[in-house]
Design an enzyme around this catalytic site. Structure first.
Site, short mmCIF file in Angstrom:
data_model
loop_
_atom_site.label_atom_id
_atom_site.label_comp_id
_atom_site.label_asym_id
_atom_site.label_seq_id
_atom_site.Cartn_x
_atom_site.Cartn_y
_atom_site.Cartn_z
N GLU A 279 4.80 5.41 -0.71
CA GLU A 279 4.80 5.29 -2.18
C GLU A 279 4.61 6.67 -2.80
OE1 GLU A 279 1.47 3.05 -3.82
OE2 GLU A 279 2.53 2.72 -5.70
N LYS B 97 8.15 -1.26 -9.29
CA LYS B 97 6.87 -1.94 -9.06
C LYS B 97 6.59 -2.93 -10.20
CE LYS B 97 2.24 -0.52 -7.49
NZ LYS B 97 1.40 0.68 -7.30
N CYS C 294 3.15 -1.47 -2.82
CA CYS C 294 1.68 -1.44 -2.74
C CYS C 294 0.99 -2.62 -3.42
CB CYS C 294 1.18 -0.09 -3.27
SG CYS C 294 -0.46 0.30 -2.62
N1 LIG Z 1 -0.86 2.35 -5.21
C1 LIG Z 1 -1.38 1.16 -5.28
O1 LIG Z 1 -0.80 0.23 -5.80
C2 LIG Z 1 -2.72 1.02 -4.67
C3 LIG Z 1 -3.11 -0.41 -4.41
C4 LIG Z 1 -4.46 -0.52 -3.83
O2 LIG Z 1 -5.07 0.43 -3.41
C5 LIG Z 1 -5.05 -1.86 -3.79
O3 LIG Z 1 -6.21 -1.95 -3.42
O4 LIG Z 1 -4.37 -2.84 -4.09
#
Ligand SMILES: NC(=O)CCC(=O)C(=O)O
Length: 275
Positions: free
Chosen positions: A43, A113, A154
């Protein structure tokens, strides 16, 4: 084609966008020489993960980073899930976007996202992507010679509905460019990948940047592959590096046949629908 060789590229991300693209390029060359079919970058691999950076590093579709990722795929004749990069549109809205390219460098997938990472954990990690980013609105599955692959970024993977919708669209593998942190990573990273894998009987693959304790956001690293049975097939540590693994997609069919969760759903009682 039931066997696919995938590569996790857990690269170090620094301030210089072009240096990051060069690092990615070096890794992609190496994994392609080792016979990999599909490589995955982390990412926001072109910029240190920081909300202020996103508009500064953002590019229109088709600009330098897009071209560079496409060329890496084409020159090495591999599928490439280009982690994610900040993308801007004509209204100057900025998205956290993952582009996917095929062996000829054609863009065959794009995911913005959908769930922005806005958290505030007492005594731990705070982050507010929505300060500078706009969410996407699509559920993303792309087609390959190895079948359909789901893609999200993520924090998206915390939402079981999204993964299930990808499976309803035919995904047998879900790829997640990611960057967990030192608060939620040790607590939830493995568990989340194992849970999504078991629920959906898919290979679930997470690829993160390596850990830089001096960066503005400290990535957990630990890029991971979990199997449709919920095992961890492989997990990296926090350091920069890559790992190539062979996945057998017939194993997905085997598990789904032996433990028929997908086919045993009571769709007469409940259903999950994309709007
Ligand atoms: N970059 C992200 O979206 C981090 C997501 C993350 O750390 C989580 O705990 O969920």
């Amino acid at each position: 084609m039931s066997k696919i060789k995938i590569a996790l590229v857990q690269m170090h991300v620094e301030k210089d966008k072009y240096k990051n693209l060069e690092t990615a390029n070096t890794f992609i060359k190496k994994v392609a020489q080792e016979g990999c079919d599909l490589a995955i970058l982390p990412e926001m691999f072109t910029t240190p993960y920081k909300t202020d950076n996103f508009p500064i590093y953002a590019e229109f579709e088709g600009e330098d980073s897009f071209i560079s990722i496409s060329n890496m795929a084409k020159e090495n004749s591999i599928y490439l899930v280009g982690g994610s990069i900040p993308e801007k549109d004509e209204k100057n809205l900025v998205y956290n976007t993952s582009y996917v390219f095929d062996r000829n460098g054609n863009n065959i997938g794009k995911h913005r996202k959908v769930h922005l990472f806005d958290i505030d954990v007492e005594g731990g990690q705070s982050f507010k992507e929505s300060d500078t980013l706009t969410p996407g609105n699509n559920i993303t599955v792309f087609d390959t010679e190895f079948g359909k692959i789901g893609l999200c970024i993520c924090f998206d993977f915390r939402f079981p509905e999204l993964a299930r919708l990808m499976v309803q669209k035919g995904a047998k593998t879900i790829i997640v460019p990611a960057a967990f942190n030192m608060t939620t990573g040790p607590a939830h990273w493995d568990l989340m990948f194992r849970s999504r894998a078991i629920d959906n009987q898919v290979y679930a693959i997470g690829c993160a940047p390596s850990r830089d304790i001096n960066g503005p956001y400290v990535s957990y690293g630990n890029s991971i592959v979990t199997t449709p049975w919920g095992d961890i097939l492989y997990k990296m540590d926090e350091k920069e590096g890559y790992k190539i693994l062979e996945l057998d997609l017939e194993y997905v069919d085997k598990i789904r046949k032996e433990l028929p969760l997908i086919s045993a759903r009571r769709l007469d009682l409940y259903e999950l629908k994309e709007k």
